[in-house]
Design a protein around this motif. Structure first.
Motif, PDB file in Angstrom:
ATOM      1  N   GLY A  56       0.919  -1.140  -0.123  1.00  0.00           N
ATOM      2  CA  GLY A  56       0.081  -0.053  -0.027  1.00  0.00           C
ATOM      3  C   GLY A  56       0.961   1.336  -0.044  1.00  0.00           C
ATOM      4  N   LYS A  57       2.186   1.145  -0.052  1.00  0.00           N
ATOM      5  CA  LYS A  57       3.004   2.327  -0.172  1.00  0.00           C
ATOM      6  C   LYS A  57       3.347   2.656  -1.767  1.00  0.00           C
ATOM      7  N   LEU A  58       2.065   3.542  -2.018  1.00  0.00           N
ATOM      8  CA  LEU A  58       2.056   3.827  -3.416  1.00  0.00           C
ATOM      9  C   LEU A  58       3.223   4.854  -4.039  1.00  0.00           C
ATOM     10  N   PRO A  59       3.485   5.977  -3.299  1.00  0.00           N
ATOM     11  CA  PRO A  59       4.491   6.760  -3.963  1.00  0.00           C
ATOM     12  C   PRO A  59       5.832   5.855  -4.239  1.00  0.00           C
ATOM     13  N   GLU A  60       6.199   5.192  -3.203  1.00  0.00           N
ATOM     14  CA  GLU A  60       7.276   4.432  -3.401  1.00  0.00           C
ATOM     15  C   GLU A  60       7.029   3.339  -4.517  1.00  0.00           C
ATOM     16  N   ALA A  61       6.018   2.796  -4.408  1.00  0.00           N
ATOM     17  CA  ALA A  61       5.806   1.798  -5.449  1.00  0.00           C
ATOM     18  C   ALA A  61       6.174   2.516  -6.951  1.00  0.00           C
ATOM     19  N   GLU A  62       5.313   3.607  -7.151  1.00  0.00           N
ATOM     20  CA  GLU A  62       5.575   4.078  -8.413  1.00  0.00           C
ATOM     21  C   GLU A  62       6.988   4.667  -8.743  1.00  0.00           C
ATOM     22  N   GLU A  63       7.532   4.965  -7.794  1.00  0.00           N
ATOM     23  CA  GLU A  63       8.961   5.435  -8.217  1.00  0.00           C
ATOM     24  C   GLU A  63       9.693   4.558  -8.578  1.00  0.00           C
ATOM     25  N   LEU A  64       9.607   3.225  -7.986  1.00  0.00           N
ATOM     26  CA  LEU A  64      10.375   1.930  -8.317  1.00  0.00           C
ATOM     27  C   LEU A  64      10.054   1.469  -9.521  1.00  0.00           C
ATOM     28  N   LEU A  65       8.771   1.412  -9.866  1.00  0.00           N
ATOM     29  CA  LEU A  65       8.097   0.690 -10.858  1.00  0.00           C
ATOM     30  C   LEU A  65       8.408   1.661 -12.495  1.00  0.00           C
ATOM     31  N   GLN A  66       8.430   3.076 -11.963  1.00  0.00           N
ATOM     32  CA  GLN A  66       8.840   4.144 -12.906  1.00  0.00           C
ATOM     33  C   GLN A  66      10.421   3.798 -13.276  1.00  0.00           C
ATOM     34  N   ASN A  67      11.205   3.426 -12.452  1.00  0.00           N
ATOM     35  CA  ASN A  67      12.401   3.214 -12.622  1.00  0.00           C
ATOM     36  C   ASN A  67      12.666   2.171 -13.459  1.00  0.00           C
ATOM     37  N   SER A  68      11.789   0.992 -13.146  1.00  0.00           N
ATOM     38  CA  SER A  68      11.878  -0.402 -14.109  1.00  0.00           C
ATOM     39  C   SER A  68      11.609   0.089 -15.289  1.00  0.00           C
ATOM     40  N   VAL A  69      10.545   0.741 -15.671  1.00  0.00           N
ATOM     41  CA  VAL A  69       9.819   0.948 -16.766  1.00  0.00           C
ATOM     42  C   VAL A  69      11.185   1.787 -17.721  1.00  0.00           C
ATOM     43  N   ALA A  70      11.814   2.894 -16.995  1.00  0.00           N
ATOM     44  CA  ALA A  70      12.794   3.621 -17.681  1.00  0.00           C
ATOM     45  C   ALA A  70      13.959   2.922 -17.850  1.00  0.00           C
ATOM     46  N   SER A  71      14.307   1.674 -17.447  1.00  0.00           N
ATOM     47  CA  SER A  71      15.373   0.812 -17.698  1.00  0.00           C
ATOM     48  C   SER A  71      15.429   0.245 -18.844  1.00  0.00           C
ATOM     49  N   GLN A  72      14.101   0.276 -19.743  1.00  0.00           N
ATOM     50  CA  GLN A  72      14.353  -0.107 -21.225  1.00  0.00           C
ATOM     51  C   GLN A  72      14.324  -1.565 -21.236  1.00  0.00           C
ATOM     52  N   VAL A  73      13.889  -2.280 -20.196  1.00  0.00           N
ATOM     53  CA  VAL A  73      14.281  -3.997 -20.275  1.00  0.00           C
ATOM     54  C   VAL A  73      12.864  -4.256 -21.030  1.00  0.00           C
ATOM     55  N   ALA A  74      12.958  -4.834 -22.352  1.00  0.00           N
ATOM     56  CA  ALA A  74      11.681  -5.078 -22.928  1.00  0.00           C
ATOM     57  C   ALA A  74      10.917  -5.971 -22.367  1.00  0.00           C
ATOM     58  N   ALA A  75      11.646  -6.984 -21.563  1.00  0.00           N
ATOM     59  CA  ALA A  75      10.741  -8.110 -21.187  1.00  0.00           C
ATOM     60  C   ALA A  75      10.024  -7.361 -19.882  1.00  0.00           C
ATOM     61  N   LEU A  76      10.474  -6.676 -18.971  1.00  0.00           N
ATOM     62  CA  LEU A  76      10.137  -5.929 -17.936  1.00  0.00           C
ATOM     63  C   LEU A  76       8.878  -4.924 -18.048  1.00  0.00           C
ATOM     64  N   GLN A  77       9.117  -4.219 -19.225  1.00  0.00           N
ATOM     65  CA  GLN A  77       8.398  -3.111 -19.303  1.00  0.00           C
ATOM     66  C   GLN A  77       6.688  -3.239 -19.340  1.00  0.00           C
ATOM     67  N   PRO A  78       6.411  -4.195 -19.936  1.00  0.00           N
ATOM     68  CA  PRO A  78       4.757  -4.453 -19.939  1.00  0.00           C
ATOM     69  C   PRO A  78       4.342  -4.622 -18.503  1.00  0.00           C
TER      70      PRO A  78
END
Lengths: 314, 616, 237
Positions: A56-78
């Motif tokens: 339920g820690k939404l801001p932290e989750a958003e930041e981490l997931l955003q970093n994951s998306v920004a890493s441009q790993v094609a398998a992880l992005q979706p």
């Protein structure tokens, strides 16, 4: 074709989406990695973000997931985009809960009532002015003032409600786009398509509500302005000594003050523009710096004289 | 001056902020406006406006008119004071001349406005003064008259003044006194100016509020203000306890400069910091806000002389001293920054001192470091200097001069060159090696678009690099294939050289194949002679590699020898013999040979040749 | 042979048509019809890419206020002819005016700009096959390798090795492109409704690191993200 909006139902539906996302993320996390890996790889960010979403820690989750998306790993992005959409939906739901107006002033029904009241007060002012009865005038003026004050408060509440709903709208629009992006990257992800469609339905309903509120607010504001004009006319008619002191609603309109068309700055009361030579202007600009930081010392003790001066002995 | 700078909407805004306690007492309004507006965003400004207490604009104007004092002796001065609870901007019409009774001489005085806090709102108070004198004793009534506020008529009530022949027995008219430090000054010279409000009966001193200097051609410093209550020398002579408002002004126009002052009495309401020395009585109770005035004083402002102006003059007027400059290091390498600090000392005008521009010479590059640091009556300037070469032994001199009004001359106070040792730095080599370019060898580039090219110029079939195109790769395979072919040919040649029998048999097979085609054609054409000739040649070709021998050298016996022994006398041997007999007859007989029946041998001959070919 | 002749014939036709469009573009530019000029120069460049055509195309695009296509055209002019000083000056002028930076080139990329890419390819191929021939042919023909052959082979090998960095430079430079439109949103993901990382201005140089469908992952000096092919054009394309 969208169904008629029932805000509570959609809120509940979105809540369910958010909750299902959390559960799904938790299950996925349980499948992929039981202990939360410590590290800074995109996969770790994704796992950590999913765990934070579950917690339920939404801001932290958003930041981490955003970093994951920004890493441009094609398998992880979706995957990360899907969870990011879930986070943003949940954030919007949280905002919706927080933005609930406890006073009910931004409620469309209340706004409509105030619009009617403003019309009634205007009518009474017209009657009072026609009757030229001072007591009626004062009573109508007081009524108008009260209504205007309430309209101002309601306008403020409506404005706040509109602002908060715009934030929610932004969150959900981003969430829907995240779901759509996830579906675009992973065409077989039907869950993302379903979530995107559900979020878009909620957005459409929210926009309907926003429009409804905005229209009602504008109508009320128009009625309030009309009432203000009537009160101004009434004030011009009433003898000065009979003017009720401290009549509310006169100068606390919600509209910000500004120059009205045709209004100009007044001329100075005294002093005339002087002509100075360019040399004097140069000396003035170069030698005199406007500074408010260098105050004179208090008392004579601190006053230093570099040289003996001619002139008066203070 | 202040009035003109304060006029209009901006003036109202500034006034609102002043009254709200957000700004200091009114002084240099110009600086208030400039600094406040520059540093604040629109939102902040709007918040500030909205957070200010509300103006009581709907309160009754409550006009009042009084003479101060109400009783005067003939020939002395009284003040006719009109008080209105409204904004001064709200007065839309005021009579040019008041309907004063003939013996009274009335001259328009100051006009001022202030705000009084009450009931959570700010109430505006506007006061208009008239100076009144009467030559003859009597009771005079100033009749009521009408002005307009927001276009609506407001009646000013009547007021009464009694003029007596002797001493009226009342305190005289309260007035402000204005005392400049000097009256002969130069343009740009900072002058101290004192506004005094002497104590009344029983050493009673009232605070002053909204002190304002009126006049043109000067500016005052908002920060250069101090207030005190102490024993003071009065301009007209004598000493008295007084409220003193000290400020400084700087004239910027030459010629006579007329300055007057006005202020509101504020009773016991303190505005800002104030120092009280000595025993005084400060009246209690609700204050009486009266607008007081001071008679104007005149300053003679002279222009700064042009003659004798020294380098580095930036408009500094006053008297200054300079401390010894300080260098952060005296031993540096070229290209390493070094800090030079210098402190100037002076009077209050030190606050207006501008930093001399940093040096920029071929040997030194300099720029100011941070803002000047003001401390009391001193200011410290810091420069960062970077030596560009090791061929320098001192920092550059930084010119600075000022005009001393006491002696009427310019004085030099330049920052002197400071000795420093500069060692060669890592970048020095390039400096030494680079030759100077002639002036015309590096023309400045013209900053505009070029003209159009008249021809397409260098062309290509595609923008894709040649090496990335498919055909180029294929072309590159050509040399590979060529080399490979050459190598294979070489190998093959070597092989045939090592195996001559195989080469003979291969050549025999090829020749036999061609000859058999000729044989076929002859048979089909029914040409028996050609058939015989070609058949013999085929047999020779098929048998020659077995000996080995030249095919043309073989005779019938040689061919028969190649056949298996059991077939030499059999049918195949007969075919061979018949063919050789026929050719012998053709070549050696006297009568023409007859080839009847030979063409029928073609199937058997074919079979024989096939078998012989298989043995090659 | 016939194919070659047919190809040469087609090429001659193309050249004539390109020349015609070029001259039409020059005329339109002179008469102030920059839009028509840009169209003509574009058509000419499509038929026969040439440095002068691209330079003029850049000028026309610049006059139309289209900074991205103008810079792209001048970059292409330089790509075809590294010595085209006018195109280089125009680029400098445009970048100064638009507060844009030029692409950062590695040393081997700088080397690759010394001569046109075709020349590098010819030089490399020539040196490689010279070495190969000099080493292989004496063996094939059963001759002894002479001293001059070996010296020439060493020289060719040196030349070949020296051209390799330039080739790598050409390869990496061919990934450089230009943003065409102002305020182009840089996407976080290669999707239609992607989150915006930032916005990039027209004429900004970037390097395409990889492609996915219609999207290229572009690395700019301070940001990276996805752009479509309509938003970002490679110089060597």
């Amino acid at each position: 074709m969208l169904k008629p909006f029932n805000h509570d139902c959609h809120r509940a539906a979105l809540g369910w989406i958010a909750w299902l996302c959390v559960l799904g993320a938790a299950a996925l996390r349980a499948e992929t990695s039981a202990p939360l890996p410590a590290g800074d790889s995109p996969r770790d960010w994704y796992n950590a973000g999913t765990a934070q979403l579950h917690a339920g820690k939404l801001p932290e989750a958003e930041e981490l997931l955003q970093n994951s998306v920004a890493s441009q790993v094609a398998a992880l992005q979706p995957l990360a985009l899907y969870n990011l959409g879930c986070v943003r939906v949940a954030q919007g739901v949280d905002l919706l809960k927080k933005s609930k107006d406890a006073t009910g002033r931004s409620d469309p029904a209340h706004v409509a009532t105030l619009t009617q009241l403003a019309g009634e007060a205007s009518r009474r002012i017209d009657e009072a002015m026609a009757s030229e009865n001072e007591q009626k005038m004062v009573a109508a003026y007081l009524l108008g003032g009260g209504v205007r004050r309430e309209i101002n408060a309601a306008t403020k509440a409506v404005r706040q409600a509109l602002e908060s709903k715009k934030d929610i709208l932004a969150k959900w629009q981003r969430a829907a786009a995240d779901f759509r992006s996830a579906a675009e990257l992973q065409a077989v992800d039907t869950n993302a398509t379903y979530n995107a469609a559900a979020t878009e339905r909620a957005i459409a309903a929210l926009i309907d509500k926003l429009n409804q509120l905005q229209q009602a607010g504008l109508k009320m504001n128009g009625a309030g302005k009309q009432l203000g004009e009537k009160m101004k006319q009434l004030r011009g008619t009433m003898p000065m000594p009979n003017m009720p002191p401290g009549v509310p609603g006169d100068d606390d309109d919600q509209e910000l003050p500004g120059l009205q068309p045709g209004e100009q700055e007044g001329a100075g009361k005294s002093g005339e523009e002087m002509k100075i030579s360019p040399e004097q202007a140069e000396q003035l600009l170069a030698g005199f710096k406007l500074s408010g930081e260098h105050r004179l010392p208090l008392g004579d003790d601190g006053t230093a004289k570099p040289k003996d001066r001619k002139g008066k002995d203070w | 001056m202040s009035g003109s700078w304060l006029g209009g909407r901006a003036g109202s805004l500034v006034r609102m902020m002043v009254v709200a306690g957000l700004l200091g007492p009114v002084g240099l309004v110009g600086s208030v406006r400039a600094q406040s507006f520059d540093k604040m965003t629109g939102d902040q400004l709007m918040s500030l406006m909205l957070s200010a207490p509300r103006l009581a604009t709907d309160q009754p104007v409550d006009p009042a008119a009084t003479f101060d004092p109400p009783v005067i002796s003939a020939g002395t001065k009284a003040m006719y004071r009109v008080t209105l609870h409204t904004l001064d901007e709200a007065i839309t019409r005021w009579p040019d001349t008041l309907p004063a009774p003939p013996p009274l001489d009335m001259v328009r005085g100051a006009q001022g406005m202030m705000f009084i806090m009450g009931a959570g709102k700010m109430q505006p108070l506007t006061v208009v003064n008239y100076h009144v004198t009467a030559a003859t004793p009597g009771n005079y009534v100033m009749p009521a008259y009408t002005i307009e506020i927001y276009g609506r008529p407001v009646t000013i009530p009547e007021a009464r003044l009694q003029v007596v022949a002797g001493d009226p027995g009342l305190p005289p008219l309260r007035e402000l006194l204005l005392a400049p430090e000097q009256t002969n000054v130069y343009v740009g010279q900072s002058v101290r100016l004192r506004v005094l409000s002497p104590a009344g009966p029983n050493r009673s001193v009232q605070m002053l509020s909204q002190v304002q200097l009126n006049g043109d051609g000067f500016i005052t410093g908002k920060g250069d203000v101090r207030q005190q209550i102490t024993m003071a020398q009065l301009p007209g002579g004598g000493q008295s306890m007084a409220f003193i408002y000290d400020t400084r002004l700087t004239p910027f126009a030459q010629g006579p400069l007329k300055i007057s002052a006005q202020a509101f009495t504020a009773g016991n309401q303190f505005g800002g910091q104030i120092v009280i020395q000595g025993g005084v009585t400060i009246p209690g109770g609700a204050p009486q806000f009266d607008l007081l005035e001071a008679d104007p004083v005149t300053l003679n402002v002279q222009p700064l002389p042009v003659a004798g102006r020294l380098p580095g003059f930036q408009g500094a007027v006053g008297s200054f001293l300079r401390d010894t400059p300080q260098l952060s290091a005296t031993n540096v390498t070229a290209g390493t920054p070094v800090k030079l600090s210098v402190t100037y000392r002076g009077g209050l005008e030190i606050a207006h001192l501008s930093m001399p521009p940093a040096p920029d010479t071929p040997a030194w590059q300099g720029f100011p470091t941070g803002n000047p640091i003001f401390a009391g009556n001193s200011v410290t300037f810091t420069y960062t200097l970077i030596p560009q070469t090791d061929q320098t032994a001192a920092t550059p001199e930084i010119p600075f001069s000022y005009f001393d009004p006491d002696i009427g001359q310019y004085q030099d106070l330049s920052i002197p060159a400071m000795p420093i040792k500069v060692l060669p730095g890592p970048a020095m080599g390039t400096n030494d090696c680079l030759p100077m370019l002639p002036a015309d060898s590096a023309p400045e580039k013209v900053r505009h678009l070029s003209a159009l090219a008249t021809t397409p110029g260098v062309a290509a079939s595609s923008l894709v690099p040649l090496q990335a195109r498919g055909w180029f790769v294929l072309v590159e395979l050509g040399p590979v294939l060529g080399l490979l072919g050459l190598w294979l040919a070489s190998r093959r040649r070597q092989f045939w050289e090592q195996h001559p029998d195989l080469r003979r048999r291969r050549e025999a097979r090829r020749a036999l194949m061609r000859e058999r085609q000729t044989l076929q054609h002859a048979a089909l054409a029914g040409d028996a002679r050609a058939f015989v000739s070609s058949g013999i040649q085929s047999l020779r070709l098929a048998c020659a590699p077995h000996f080995p021998a030249e095919p043309r050298a073989l005779v019938c016996g040689d061919v028969l020898q190649v056949l298996p022994p059991q077939e030499r006398d059999g049918e195949r041997g007969q075919i061979v013999r018949r063919l050789f007999q026929a050719i012998d007859a053709l070549e050696f007989a006297d009568t023409p040979a007859r080839f009847t029946g030979l063409l029928e041998l073609q199937p058997q001959l074919d079979q024989l040749l096939t078998e012989l070919e298989a043995r090659l | 042979m016939l194919l070659l002749l047919w190809g040469a014939h087609l090429r001659a036709d193309n050249y004539a048509a390109a020349e015609q469009s070029f001259q039409a573009g020059v005329k339109a530019y002179g008469s102030g019809d920059f839009s028509g000029a840009a169209r003509d120069f574009q058509e000419s460049a499509g038929k026969q890419p040439a440095a002068g055509t691209y330079q003029n195309l850049g000028n026309a695009e610049w006059q139309l206020g289209r900074m991205g296509p103008a810079i792209l055209a001048w970059e292409r002019a330089l790509w075809l002819s590294p010595g085209a000083t006018e195109a280089r000056d125009n680029l400098e002028f445009a970048r100064t005016t638009g507060q844009l930076e030029a692409p950062e080139l590695a040393w081997y990329e700088v080397v690759s700009t010394w001569i046109p890419s075709g020349w590098w390819a010819v030089l490399t191929a020539f040196s490689l096959w010279l070495v190969a021939d000099l080493l292989a042919l004496p063996g094939i023909f059963q001759r002894r390798r002479t001293g001059w052959q070996q010296s020439l082979a060493a020289l060719g090998l040196t030349l070949f090795l020296l051209t390799l960095p330039a080739h790598y430079g050409w390869h990496t430079r061919s990934r450089i492109g230009i943003v065409l439109e102002a305020n182009t949103p840089l996407r976080l993901t290669p999707t239609e409704q992607a989150q915006e990382v930032t916005r990039v201005g027209a004429g900004e140089p970037g390097r395409c690191e990889r492609t996915l469908g219609d999207y290229c992952y572009i690395r700019f000096r301070n940001a990276a993200g996805w752009l479509t092919r309509e938003e970002f054009a490679l110089v060597a394309q």
